[in-house]
Design a protein around this motif. Structure first.
Motif, PDB file in Angstrom:
ATOM      1  N   HIS A   1      -4.814  -1.135  -6.859  1.00  6.78           N
ATOM      2  CA  HIS A   1      -3.938  -1.266  -5.673  1.00  6.78           C
ATOM      3  C   HIS A   1      -2.854  -2.067  -6.099  1.00  6.78           C
ATOM      4  O   HIS A   1      -1.515  -1.741  -5.375  1.00  6.78           O
TER       5      HIS A   1
ATOM      6  N   ARG B   1       0.969  -1.082  -0.101  1.00  8.01           N
ATOM      7  CA  ARG B   1       0.135  -0.165  -0.011  1.00  8.01           C
ATOM      8  C   ARG B   1       0.811   1.111   0.030  1.00  8.01           C
ATOM      9  O   ARG B   1       1.424   1.733   0.889  1.00  8.01           O
ATOM     10  N   VAL B   2       0.878   1.914  -1.073  1.00  9.56           N
ATOM     11  CA  VAL B   2       1.936   3.061  -1.376  1.00  9.56           C
ATOM     12  C   VAL B   2       1.186   4.322  -1.244  1.00  9.56           C
ATOM     13  O   VAL B   2       1.472   5.381  -0.925  1.00  9.56           O
ATOM     14  N   GLU B   3      -0.060   4.367  -2.064  1.00  4.87           N
ATOM     15  CA  GLU B   3      -0.897   5.412  -2.173  1.00  4.87           C
ATOM     16  C   GLU B   3      -2.152   5.464  -1.752  1.00  4.87           C
ATOM     17  O   GLU B   3      -2.917   6.358  -1.133  1.00  4.87           O
ATOM     18  N   THR B   4      -2.583   4.121  -1.358  1.00  2.00           N
ATOM     19  CA  THR B   4      -4.268   4.260  -0.855  1.00  2.00           C
ATOM     20  C   THR B   4      -4.017   3.006   0.327  1.00  2.00           C
ATOM     21  O   THR B   4      -3.271   2.264   0.272  1.00  2.00           O
TER      22      THR B   4
ATOM     23  N   GLU C   1       0.286  -0.438  -7.319  1.00  2.00           N
ATOM     24  CA  GLU C   1       0.931   0.815  -6.548  1.00  2.00           C
ATOM     25  C   GLU C   1       2.335   0.636  -6.218  1.00  2.00           C
ATOM     26  O   GLU C   1       3.127   1.362  -6.611  1.00  2.00           O
TER      27      GLU C   1
END
Lengths: 169, 104
Positions: free
Chosen positions: B48, A130-133, B51
């Protein structure tokens, strides 16, 4: 499940034996994690003779991409199942990292806290993926955990109450 | 190769890895220090999952392409532009947790 288990075992790898006994809670449908956990604990027992752990299973709260309405029902079912388990274990600390399983367990701990039965510290570590969300569990537990750890700076910016320690797995 | 328990042995022997954007595959490969080309199929993966691959690419740890550009990537690949991937530090987590629970 899979990746979550690998990550959580890495988080545990540097913890001293004061974090004992360790109680693992898995989803009933999870076939692979048990072997990884036992192997981790076996290696641990060879280093620390007093090492102790237990393993319990609860119904899986949610399948990937399960619909909203049925997810609420299955999570509620898992929650009802996990309340007696959490009551029995009365953990001082819950460490979780994102599978649906963690939500009902944390909710049971919160309930026990509200009822004055046991105050548990809840530490949530969002997955390195999980990098952005945030994951769904993350979005929920951001508000209900005592410490919410993220592994990328972008998330720290979006979620200011989170803790950023860099990559920890 | 379907569903081997662990790719660790194969990864150890490989000179180049071409993988989908799954986190486990990417991280395991990078931790072994192998050059990695990530093939992204935007139609198959949900947002996701991309990401991490995108971030690894931005940080210069992997080469990225999609199915149609794979051949050209293989022909022109230059791994000297990539940066090594430092390991994660669970000891920082242990220090943090010790403070949280009052063990230090």
């Amino acid at each position: 499940t899979g990746g979550h288990t690998t990550e959580i075992l890495r988080l545990l790898s540097c913890l001293p034996e004061s974090y004992s006994p360790r109680h693992y809670v898995l989803a009933d449908s999870d076939k692979m994690s048990e072997a990884k956990i036992r192997s981790f604990e076996q290696a641990r027992a060879e280093m620390f003779s007093s090492s102790q752990f237990t393993l319990d299973r609860i119904p899986r709260s949610r399948e990937v991409r399960q619909s909203w309405t049925s997810s609420v029902a299955t999570t509620l079912y898992s929650f009802l199942y996990s309340v007696p388990l959490t009551y029995k274990l009365k953990p001082d600390l819950i460490l979780c990292n994102g599978p649906g399983t963690c939500v009902p367990v944390c909710m049971s701990a919160l309930l026990l806290g509200l009822l004055g039965i046991k105050r548990t510290i809840i530490v949530y570590v969002e997955s390195i993926c999980r990098v952005e969300t945030l994951s769904l569990s993350g979005k929920i537990l951001y508000y209900f955990s005592d410490y919410f750890i993220v592994q990328w700076p972008g998330l720290k910016e979006k979620y200011p109450k989170s803790v950023y320690l860099g990559r920890i797995v | 190769f379907r569903f081997k328990d662990s790719l660790a042995e194969d990864l150890g022997k490989a000179d180049l890895v071409i993988s989908h954007a799954g986190a486990g595959s990417c991280l395991e490969t990078l931790e072994k220090g192998k050059p990695l080309i990530v093939v992204i199929n935007e139609k198959l993966m949900n947002n996701h999952q991309l990401e991490l691959a995108k971030q690894l690419h931005r940080d210069g740890h992997v080469l990225c392409c999609n199915c149609s550009t794979l051949v050209e990537t293989l022909q022109s690949m230059d791994f000297s532009t990539l940066k090594p991937f430092p390991p994660g530090q669970p000891e920082k987590f242990a220090l943090f947790l010790d403070k949280v629970v009052g063990f230090q």
